[in-house]
Design an enzyme around this catalytic site. Structure first.
Site, PDB file in Angstrom:
ATOM      1  N   TYR A 130     125.822  94.063  71.907  1.00  0.00           N
ATOM      2  CA  TYR A 130     126.560  95.290  72.225  1.00  0.00           C
ATOM      3  C   TYR A 130     125.088  96.061  73.150  1.00  0.00           C
ATOM      4  CZ  TYR A 130     129.915  99.322  74.106  1.00  0.00           C
ATOM      5  OH  TYR A 130     130.361  99.679  74.680  1.00  0.00           O
ATOM      6  N   ILE A 161     137.069  99.695  90.896  1.00  0.00           N
ATOM      7  CA  ILE A 161     137.045  99.593  89.659  1.00  0.00           C
ATOM      8  C   ILE A 161     137.538  98.806  88.719  1.00  0.00           C
ATOM      9  CG2 ILE A 161     139.139 101.086  89.587  1.00  0.00           C
ATOM     10  CD1 ILE A 161     137.524 102.522  87.051  1.00  0.00           C
ATOM     11  N   THR A 162     136.784  97.916  87.748  1.00  0.00           N
ATOM     12  CA  THR A 162     136.103  96.632  87.309  1.00  0.00           C
ATOM     13  C   THR A 162     136.834  97.196  85.841  1.00  0.00           C
ATOM     14  OG1 THR A 162     134.035  97.151  85.829  1.00  0.00           O
ATOM     15  CG2 THR A 162     134.936  95.742  87.842  1.00  0.00           C
ATOM     16  N   GLY A 163     137.603  96.210  84.589  1.00  0.00           N
ATOM     17  CA  GLY A 163     138.858  97.473  84.127  1.00  0.00           C
ATOM     18  C   GLY A 163     139.809  98.030  84.443  1.00  0.00           C
ATOM     19  N   ALA A 164     140.380  97.832  85.252  1.00  0.00           N
ATOM     20  CA  ALA A 164     141.401  99.056  85.658  1.00  0.00           C
ATOM     21  C   ALA A 164     142.483  99.374  84.867  1.00  0.00           C
ATOM     22  CB  ALA A 164     141.384  99.101  86.793  1.00  0.00           C
ATOM     23  N   ASN A 165     143.016  98.394  84.163  1.00  0.00           N
ATOM     24  CA  ASN A 165     144.168  98.338  84.012  1.00  0.00           C
ATOM     25  C   ASN A 165     144.250  98.387  82.383  1.00  0.00           C
ATOM     26  OD1 ASN A 165     143.145  95.330  83.091  1.00  0.00           O
ATOM     27  ND2 ASN A 165     144.838  95.633  81.585  1.00  0.00           N
ATOM     28  N   SER A 166     143.687  98.902  82.060  1.00  0.00           N
ATOM     29  CA  SER A 166     143.491  99.670  79.795  1.00  0.00           C
ATOM     30  C   SER A 166     142.575 100.398  79.517  1.00  0.00           C
ATOM     31  CB  SER A 166     143.542  98.478  79.224  1.00  0.00           C
ATOM     32  OG  SER A 166     142.285  97.672  79.137  1.00  0.00           O
ATOM     33  N   GLY A 167     142.723 101.718  78.876  1.00  0.00           N
ATOM     34  CA  GLY A 167     141.214 102.342  78.353  1.00  0.00           C
ATOM     35  C   GLY A 167     141.396 102.968  79.181  1.00  0.00           C
TER      36      GLY A 167
END
Length: 282
Positions: free
Chosen positions: A151, A7-13
């Site tokens: 976006y 999973i990408t961007g796994a450290n927040s949100g």
């Protein structure tokens, strides 16, 4: 057998909420993060399953390739990371950053890993894809840049990509699934360009938005439920798809045009240098 998720961007949100939900179920998660220190700090807050932190800069396609080279196999790839509402910024290869990170990097990563994924690819989009328009004459947003427009375009590209990937997977055991979180409060809004737009987002986060944990539910469902089929779009089932239990939702009609998808696919292969071989798709 323990399943492995990338999973990408796994450290927040939403990414961290998804990671935690998966590890709580006993999964092994490869946490693809831009900042290794932040990734390792997030990892200390996980209490179940197992995980490992690996660094990838989605704003640099060379980093995406290096990351992909280090993945031997995975059951599920979750294209989750994203950037939002930035002043016009360019990626390492000179592409508008929201289009580069949100779409091109995940297009490239999926293509590079596809022959090593056993089950499914989940691409996370947004309800804002409905406001998007693919401007093939100016995908790099060089003329009259507006961060919201850029976006929305990137989120529409996510949906077009996910649906076209499923068309190309027809006859394969792999499946391509889409998800969106509805309106969830995350750090993404706080990182948007300062101004009225960000203030409105933060006000909405405070009074209207679901938590990151609730917003992650559609992604977790899309990534784990055995009944989910290729080409489905999973989102919150409540009013306006803003929040609620996961269910199948409908993409904007403009995202379903195969001719637009073919054009975006061709452009994406050219810009990323990643070609999807017919032997790995379908």
């Amino acid at each position: 057998m323990t399943k492995t998720y990338v999973i990408t961007g796994a450290n927040s949100g939403l990414g961290f909420a998804t990671t935690k939900a998966l590890t709580d179920r006993g999964a092994h998660v490869i946490m693809a993060v831009r900042d290794g220190n932040k990734g390792r700090e997030a990892q200390t807050r996980l209490t179940g399953g197992s995980s490992e932190v690996r660094v990838v800069d989605l704003a640099d396609l060379a980093s995406v390739r290096a990351f992909a080279d280090g993945i031997e196999r995975a059951d599920v790839l979750i294209n989750n990371a994203g950037v939002m509402g930035l002043p016009r910024t360019l990626s390492a290869q000179g592409f508008e950053l929201q289009f580069a990170v949100n779409h091109l990097a995940h297009f490239a990563l999926t293509g590079l890993l596809l022959d090593r994924i056993a089950d499914r690819v989940v691409t996370v989009s947004s309800t804002l894809h409905k406001r998007g328009r693919l401007d093939f004459d100016d995908l790099n947003a060089e003329h009259g840049y507006r961060h919201g427009t850029a976006y929305n375009q990137s989120k529409l590209a996510n949906v077009v990509f996910g649906l076209e990937l499923q068309r190309r997977l027809r006859g394969s055991s792999l499946r391509s699934v889409l998800a969106h979180p509805g309106y969830a409060a995350t750090s993404l809004q706080a990182k948007t360009q300062p101004g009225l737009y960000r203030r409105a987002l933060l006000l909405g986060n405070r009074f209207l938005a679901a938590s990151a944990e609730e917003g992650a539910r559609p992604t977790v469902f899309a990534a784990t439920d055995p009944a989910v089929t290729g080409g489905q779009f999973i989102g919150p089932g409540g009013l306006g798809e803003m929040r609620g239990a996961p269910r199948v939702v409908q993409p904007a009609r403009k995202a379903t045009d195969p001719r637009v998808a073919e054009r975006l696919w061709s452009v994406s292969e050219r810009l990323t240098g990643v070609r999807y071989l017919s032997t790995t798709v379908g």
